[in-house]
Design a protein around this motif. Structure first.
Motif, PDB file in Angstrom:
ATOM      1  N   ASN A  88       0.843  -1.296  -0.001  1.00  0.00           N
ATOM      2  CA  ASN A  88       0.158  -0.061  -0.088  1.00  0.00           C
ATOM      3  C   ASN A  88       0.894   1.374   0.083  1.00  0.00           C
ATOM      4  N   VAL A  89       2.032   0.965   0.141  1.00  0.00           N
ATOM      5  CA  VAL A  89       2.990   2.302   0.326  1.00  0.00           C
ATOM      6  C   VAL A  89       4.040   2.138  -0.794  1.00  0.00           C
ATOM      7  N   LYS A  90       3.916   2.922  -2.043  1.00  0.00           N
ATOM      8  CA  LYS A  90       4.677   2.848  -2.830  1.00  0.00           C
ATOM      9  C   LYS A  90       5.961   3.760  -3.157  1.00  0.00           C
ATOM     10  N   PRO A  91       6.942   3.545  -3.671  1.00  0.00           N
ATOM     11  CA  PRO A  91       8.318   4.262  -3.668  1.00  0.00           C
ATOM     12  C   PRO A  91       7.669   5.657  -4.309  1.00  0.00           C
ATOM     13  N   GLY A  92       8.127   7.024  -4.045  1.00  0.00           N
ATOM     14  CA  GLY A  92       7.827   7.946  -4.621  1.00  0.00           C
ATOM     15  C   GLY A  92       9.054   8.737  -5.434  1.00  0.00           C
ATOM     16  N   SER A  93       8.757   9.550  -6.623  1.00  0.00           N
ATOM     17  CA  SER A  93       9.819  10.143  -7.119  1.00  0.00           C
ATOM     18  C   SER A  93       9.201  11.431  -7.711  1.00  0.00           C
ATOM     19  N   ALA A  94       9.991  12.239  -7.806  1.00  0.00           N
ATOM     20  CA  ALA A  94       9.910  13.765  -8.232  1.00  0.00           C
ATOM     21  C   ALA A  94      10.900  14.234  -8.964  1.00  0.00           C
ATOM     22  N   PHE A  95      10.597  15.416  -9.967  1.00  0.00           N
ATOM     23  CA  PHE A  95      11.664  16.051 -10.652  1.00  0.00           C
ATOM     24  C   PHE A  95      11.632  17.308 -10.043  1.00  0.00           C
ATOM     25  N   ALA A  96      12.986  18.007 -10.242  1.00  0.00           N
ATOM     26  CA  ALA A  96      12.834  19.612  -9.698  1.00  0.00           C
ATOM     27  C   ALA A  96      13.746  20.007 -10.392  1.00  0.00           C
ATOM     28  N   ALA A  97      13.952  21.506 -10.396  1.00  0.00           N
ATOM     29  CA  ALA A  97      15.116  22.281 -10.818  1.00  0.00           C
ATOM     30  C   ALA A  97      15.515  23.373  -9.976  1.00  0.00           C
ATOM     31  N   ASP A  98      16.775  23.803  -9.812  1.00  0.00           N
ATOM     32  CA  ASP A  98      17.521  24.771  -9.244  1.00  0.00           C
ATOM     33  C   ASP A  98      17.819  25.953 -10.303  1.00  0.00           C
ATOM     34  N   ILE A  99      17.597  27.234  -9.684  1.00  0.00           N
ATOM     35  CA  ILE A  99      18.017  28.354 -10.439  1.00  0.00           C
ATOM     36  C   ILE A  99      18.856  29.279  -9.659  1.00  0.00           C
ATOM     37  N   SER A 100      19.881  29.482  -9.920  1.00  0.00           N
ATOM     38  CA  SER A 100      20.993  29.900  -9.235  1.00  0.00           C
ATOM     39  C   SER A 100      21.869  31.275  -9.647  1.00  0.00           C
ATOM     40  N   ALA A 101      22.381  32.167  -9.143  1.00  0.00           N
ATOM     41  CA  ALA A 101      23.271  33.086  -9.622  1.00  0.00           C
ATOM     42  C   ALA A 101      24.335  33.606  -8.553  1.00  0.00           C
ATOM     43  N   TYR A 102      25.494  34.014  -9.120  1.00  0.00           N
ATOM     44  CA  TYR A 102      26.505  34.393  -8.455  1.00  0.00           C
ATOM     45  C   TYR A 102      27.319  35.486  -8.824  1.00  0.00           C
ATOM     46  N   ASN A 103      27.588  36.403  -7.996  1.00  0.00           N
ATOM     47  CA  ASN A 103      28.733  37.741  -8.502  1.00  0.00           C
ATOM     48  C   ASN A 103      29.766  37.868  -7.403  1.00  0.00           C
ATOM     49  N   GLN A 104      31.028  37.732  -8.264  1.00  0.00           N
ATOM     50  CA  GLN A 104      32.162  37.699  -7.587  1.00  0.00           C
ATOM     51  C   GLN A 104      32.887  39.078  -8.083  1.00  0.00           C
ATOM     52  N   SER A 105      33.149  40.089  -7.077  1.00  0.00           N
ATOM     53  CA  SER A 105      33.886  41.133  -7.378  1.00  0.00           C
ATOM     54  C   SER A 105      34.774  41.455  -6.155  1.00  0.00           C
ATOM     55  N   TYR A 106      35.534  42.675  -6.224  1.00  0.00           N
ATOM     56  CA  TYR A 106      36.637  43.001  -5.395  1.00  0.00           C
ATOM     57  C   TYR A 106      36.369  44.316  -4.874  1.00  0.00           C
ATOM     58  N   VAL A 107      36.738  44.485  -3.747  1.00  0.00           N
ATOM     59  CA  VAL A 107      36.421  45.794  -2.972  1.00  0.00           C
ATOM     60  C   VAL A 107      37.672  46.048  -2.407  1.00  0.00           C
ATOM     61  N   PHE A 108      38.035  47.444  -1.972  1.00  0.00           N
ATOM     62  CA  PHE A 108      38.979  47.666  -1.090  1.00  0.00           C
ATOM     63  C   PHE A 108      38.547  48.320   0.227  1.00  0.00           C
TER      64      PHE A 108
END
Length: 395
Positions: free
Chosen positions: A182-202
């Protein structure tokens, strides 16, 4: 777990199983009678997706949205990969879990990436979460429930300082070990959206590296286990910032912070005087029948505690990392979660050592409450710089 469970207990409604898994993570707060009536943590299926897998991030309070890019960025922010120094790397991470309660639950994670040219990268990871062994009361069968996920990501620099990434993920969860039809294995599909900023400051005369990152992970379908209900997976919004300050030619220190919020609605509480049948109908309509996308928007304003309750759903982490000569690392951090959401508050410490080919990292959790099942959790990570490995063998 090696616990004896009766057939009747094991074949209870799947909702109870999911509540049990969440309760294990929220155990410290459950004993506090003064708040138990208001205790309403955001609950999801496949809780293994919310566990920090690598030792470096774990040693800094479970953060990583904007830390210096490394091989384990897949779980925290895949957009960081184009900024890695090494062209390719592979890592294996091991996390024994809930060691205060049991000795056979663990997370195993493998991840790798390859940088294509100077501006883009591909990456992938495999996550396997073993829920230990369960022996039936008759002793005639050993059940081994588990969860796993595999994902791939593509990331690209859109400017000299900014990059973006997308990831696709397949999730599989077998909580019954094929024991209960009565309990079946479950499955799902998913996606990630990401962003990154690398800069230099004094800062004065010092040129410091500033990182800013965002990752919205597990945007996807709900998961079902064969009953009349479907359950939310842990869709999560994570924001982070990091500042690396060079001390001199051989020493530097980094300070990082993350905030994250589950983009999943809270389960409605039963109102005083409400009939059980009416509550179950309202629960089905307002929670179980809500789609995953609608749940994302609903998660920002559904707390029965109002604005204060929404703030309580935000977790935050702070951490620091000291580096000597790019070879030796010391790390520390702190993770905070509201008492109303599980009360997972703990300090973390760790260290790392980098050789030409092999990097070794370890992280250790020190909970603020001795009863916290996350206390004394140790993570170990091994990573391999494939560029250095090729050079060593002359390829």
């Amino acid at each position: 777990m090696n616990k004896l469970l009766s057939l009747a207990t094991y074949k209870q409604n799947m909702k109870s199983k999911l509540l049990l898994l969440t309760s294990l993570l929220a155990l410290p707060v459950c004993a506090q009678d003064d708040i138990k009536d208001q205790f309403n943590p955001v609950m999801t299926a496949v809780v293994s997706q919310s566990i920090a897998g690598d030792a470096r991030a774990a040693a800094m309070g479970d953060l990583g949205a904007a830390t210096d890019p490394d091989v384990n960025s897949q779980a925290w922010n895949p957009a960081k990969y184009p900024f890695t120094i090494s062209r390719s790397a592979l890592a294996i991470n091991y996390t024994p879990w809930l060691r205060q309660l049991t000795n056979d639950i663990a997370l195993l994670n493998a991840v790798g990436y390859y940088r294509i040219g100077d501006y883009q990268a591909v990456s992938a990871s495999l996550r396997y979460f073993s829920l230990g062994e369960v022996i039936t009361e008759a002793g005639d069968m050993t059940i081994k429930p588990y969860e796993m996920a595999v994902d791939v990501a593509y990331s690209r620099m859109l400017s000299e300082t900014f990059s973006a990434g997308v990831a696709l993920r397949y999730i599989y969860s077998d909580l019954s070990g094929h024991y209960d039809d009565n309990v079946k294995p479950g499955s799902a599909f998913a996606a990630d959206i990401s962003a990154y900023n690398q800069s230099y400051v004094f800062l004065g005369q010092r040129e410091c590296q500033l990182g800013l990152g965002i990752n919205i992970s597990n945007i996807g379908s709900k998961i079902s286990y064969g009953d009349d209900y479907s359950y939310f997976i842990p869709t999560n919004l994570r924001l982070g910032a990091s500042l690396m300050v060079p001390i001199n030619e051989y020493n530097r220190i980094s300070f990082s912070a993350d905030v994250n919020k589950l983009l999943v609605p809270s389960m409605p509480l039963k109102h005083e005087g409400e009939e059980e049948a009416d509550y179950q109908e309202r629960l089905k309509t307002d929670y179980y029948d809500v789609s995953s996308i609608s749940g994302i928007f609903k998660s920002f304003g559904d707390s029965e505690r109002g604005f204060k309750g929404e703030l309580e759903e935000i977790q935050w982490s702070v951490g620091a990392e000291y580096c000597y000569n790019d070879k030796f690392f010391l790390r520390a951090g702190y993770h905070h979660e509201s008492e109303m959401q599980g009360n997972r508050k703990y300090y973390t410490v760790g260290a790392g050592f980098r050789m030409n080919v092999l990097n070794v990292d370890a992280g250790y959790t020190i909970a603020t409450e001795p009863s916290n099942p996350l206390d004394q959790t140790m993570r170990v990570s091994l990573s391999f710089e494939l560029d250095a490995l090729k050079d060593m063998f002359g390829y």
